[in-house]
Scaffold this motif. Structure first.
Motif, PDB file in Angstrom:
ATOM      1  N   ARG A  33       0.827  -1.216   0.000  1.00 57.72           N
ATOM      2  CA  ARG A  33       0.000   0.000   0.000  1.00 57.72           C
ATOM      3  C   ARG A  33       0.856   1.258   0.000  1.00 57.72           C
ATOM      4  N   HIS A  34       2.100   1.110   0.435  1.00 57.08           N
ATOM      5  CA  HIS A  34       3.022   2.248   0.501  1.00 57.08           C
ATOM      6  C   HIS A  34       4.082   2.169  -0.599  1.00 57.08           C
ATOM      7  N   ASP A  35       3.841   1.332  -1.594  1.00 58.87           N
ATOM      8  CA  ASP A  35       4.729   1.207  -2.758  1.00 58.87           C
ATOM      9  C   ASP A  35       6.144   0.783  -2.378  1.00 58.87           C
ATOM     10  N   VAL A  36       6.260  -0.027  -1.340  1.00 59.42           N
ATOM     11  CA  VAL A  36       7.569  -0.536  -0.935  1.00 59.42           C
ATOM     12  C   VAL A  36       8.095  -1.484  -2.013  1.00 59.42           C
ATOM     13  N   GLN A  37       9.358  -1.312  -2.356  1.00 58.85           N
ATOM     14  CA  GLN A  37       9.978  -2.128  -3.398  1.00 58.85           C
ATOM     15  C   GLN A  37      10.875  -3.229  -2.843  1.00 58.85           C
ATOM     16  N   ALA A  38      11.306  -3.086  -1.584  1.00 61.13           N
ATOM     17  CA  ALA A  38      12.114  -4.115  -0.928  1.00 61.13           C
ATOM     18  C   ALA A  38      11.739  -4.131   0.544  1.00 61.13           C
ATOM     19  N   LEU A  39      11.467  -5.327   1.065  1.00 63.71           N
ATOM     20  CA  LEU A  39      10.980  -5.480   2.439  1.00 63.71           C
ATOM     21  C   LEU A  39      11.811  -6.552   3.133  1.00 63.71           C
ATOM     22  N   VAL A  40      12.461  -6.171   4.250  1.00 64.50           N
ATOM     23  CA  VAL A  40      13.291  -7.100   5.000  1.00 64.50           C
ATOM     24  C   VAL A  40      12.574  -7.490   6.287  1.00 64.50           C
ATOM     25  N   PHE A  41      12.695  -8.771   6.650  1.00 68.69           N
ATOM     26  CA  PHE A  41      12.084  -9.330   7.861  1.00 68.69           C
ATOM     27  C   PHE A  41      13.170  -9.682   8.883  1.00 68.69           C
ATOM     28  N   PRO A  42      12.789  -9.917  10.143  1.00 69.52           N
ATOM     29  CA  PRO A  42      13.780 -10.220  11.181  1.00 69.52           C
ATOM     30  C   PRO A  42      14.488 -11.562  10.975  1.00 69.52           C
ATOM     31  N   GLU A  43      15.508 -11.746  11.750  1.00 71.43           N
ATOM     32  CA  GLU A  43      16.268 -12.998  11.780  1.00 71.43           C
ATOM     33  C   GLU A  43      15.328 -14.166  12.099  1.00 71.43           C
ATOM     34  N   LEU A  44      15.438 -15.245  11.305  1.00 70.05           N
ATOM     35  CA  LEU A  44      14.645 -16.462  11.516  1.00 70.05           C
ATOM     36  C   LEU A  44      13.147 -16.172  11.610  1.00 70.05           C
ATOM     37  N   SER A  45      12.689 -15.262  10.781  1.00 65.97           N
ATOM     38  CA  SER A  45      11.308 -14.796  10.884  1.00 65.97           C
ATOM     39  C   SER A  45      10.276 -15.870  10.553  1.00 65.97           C
ATOM     40  N   ASN A 127      26.926 -14.596   0.279  1.00 62.63           N
ATOM     41  CA  ASN A 127      26.750 -13.160   0.442  1.00 62.63           C
ATOM     42  C   ASN A 127      26.346 -12.508  -0.880  1.00 62.63           C
ATOM     43  N   PRO A 128      25.213 -12.922  -1.460  1.00 57.00           N
ATOM     44  CA  PRO A 128      24.808 -12.330  -2.738  1.00 57.00           C
ATOM     45  C   PRO A 128      24.339 -10.897  -2.566  1.00 57.00           C
ATOM     46  N   LEU A 129      24.612 -10.075  -3.541  1.00 61.21           N
ATOM     47  CA  LEU A 129      24.039  -8.740  -3.562  1.00 61.21           C
ATOM     48  C   LEU A 129      22.575  -8.836  -3.971  1.00 61.21           C
ATOM     49  N   VAL A 130      21.799  -7.820  -3.615  1.00 61.16           N
ATOM     50  CA  VAL A 130      20.366  -7.791  -3.894  1.00 61.16           C
ATOM     51  C   VAL A 130      20.120  -6.818  -5.036  1.00 61.16           C
ATOM     52  N   LYS A 131      19.506  -7.321  -6.094  1.00 61.31           N
ATOM     53  CA  LYS A 131      19.230  -6.488  -7.271  1.00 61.31           C
ATOM     54  C   LYS A 131      17.942  -5.707  -7.052  1.00 61.31           C
ATOM     55  N   LEU A 132      18.073  -4.386  -6.996  1.00 59.39           N
ATOM     56  CA  LEU A 132      16.936  -3.503  -6.795  1.00 59.39           C
ATOM     57  C   LEU A 132      16.833  -2.541  -7.976  1.00 59.39           C
ATOM     58  N   THR A 133      15.700  -1.890  -8.105  1.00 61.08           N
ATOM     59  CA  THR A 133      15.523  -0.900  -9.153  1.00 61.08           C
ATOM     60  C   THR A 133      16.426   0.295  -8.880  1.00 61.08           C
ATOM     61  N   ASP A 134      17.400   0.517  -9.766  1.00 56.86           N
ATOM     62  CA  ASP A 134      18.306   1.668  -9.642  1.00 56.86           C
ATOM     63  C   ASP A 134      19.095   1.662  -8.338  1.00 56.86           C
ATOM     64  N   ALA A 135      19.325   0.488  -7.760  1.00 55.16           N
ATOM     65  CA  ALA A 135      20.112   0.401  -6.525  1.00 55.16           C
ATOM     66  C   ALA A 135      20.615  -1.027  -6.359  1.00 55.16           C
ATOM     67  N   THR A 136      21.571  -1.188  -5.465  1.00 59.60           N
ATOM     68  CA  THR A 136      22.105  -2.505  -5.122  1.00 59.60           C
ATOM     69  C   THR A 136      22.063  -2.652  -3.612  1.00 59.60           C
ATOM     70  N   GLY A 137      21.559  -3.793  -3.155  1.00 66.89           N
ATOM     71  CA  GLY A 137      21.453  -4.025  -1.724  1.00 66.89           C
ATOM     72  C   GLY A 137      22.402  -5.110  -1.241  1.00 66.89           C
TER      73      GLY A 137
END
Length: 223
Positions: A33-45, A127-137
């Motif tokens: 609903r907030h147009d989030v493009q990447a969402l991270v959850f807690p450890e062992l979620s 340790n893969p990098l995260v492919k994001l729109t116009d960014a790298t995570g």
């Protein structure tokens, strides 16, 4: 459009993967609903931070229990970073699945174990990098964030976003989040911290999931 990063403060039910998947999906829908493009959850979620259950609940790299999350990532065009114990040829690891909208997945494995984790898990090196729109995570899990070299190495590899899934207790919250804020400003990275809410095994998690801007400014915190 600016890149929107979210930190999901999940409250897992002990060992109940099916219920925890549903809780993840509710948070994904809220983030959408907030147009989030990447969402991270807690450890062992997906299992809760339950060291005594990890041997009985491990995920495989292509685990069918991830299917609802793959569909959600596709439906909402969102990258998800979700925590789970993962069984690999190298052993049992504290891991994070990186789930992409095209149904591709990658696995990060926690590098630095803390407390009693070494009695159950092996330290990892994925340790893969995260492919994001116009960014790298880049991904970090809990104790990884306590070593300044982890964020420094992520920045050196081109990461401009640092996605940390943790279980921080009230006693360690201030010091540990201070290190993340410092990493944001030092390396000009947007930092998202997803901390568990409520009890986790023998720990009490402090909540306080946060996002810092690349200048180190705290822009959001869920108390």
């Amino acid at each position: 459009m600016a890149l929107a990063i979210g930190a999901a403060q999940a409250v897992p039910r002990r060992g109940d993967v099916a219920e925890n998947v549903q809780r993840h999906l509710r948070l994904v829908r809220l983030a959408a609903r907030h147009d989030v493009q990447a969402l991270v959850f807690p450890e062992l979620s997906l299992t809760g931070y339950e060291l005594d259950l990890a041997e009985s609940l491990p995920f495989s790299e292509d685990d069918a229990r991830l299917e609802p999350l793959l569909r959600a990532a596709s439906d909402h065009e969102m990258v998800l970073v979700v925590g789970a114990p993962i069984r690999l040829a190298s052993g049992l690891h504290i891991g994070a699945f990186i789930v992409y909208p095209d149904s591709a997945t990658a696995v990060y494995t926690k590098h630095h174990l803390g407390g009693e984790e070494g009695q159950v898990f092996q330290p990892g090196d994925r340790n893969p990098l995260v492919k994001l729109t116009d960014a790298t995570g880049a991904v970090a899990i809990c104790a990884d964030t306590n070593l300044p070299s982890h964020a420094r190495n992520a920045a050196a590899r081109g990461a401009t976003v640092y996605l940390a899934g943790v279980v921080f207790s009230p006693a360690e919250f201030g010091l540990s989040t201070g290190k993340l804020q410092a990493a944001a400003s030092e390396h000009s990275m947007t930092v998202a911290l997803a901390n568990a809410g409520g009890p986790a095994s023998t720990l009490e998690s402090a909540g306080g999931s946060s996002v810092w801007s690349e200048s180190g400014e705290l822009v959001a915190r869920y108390e």
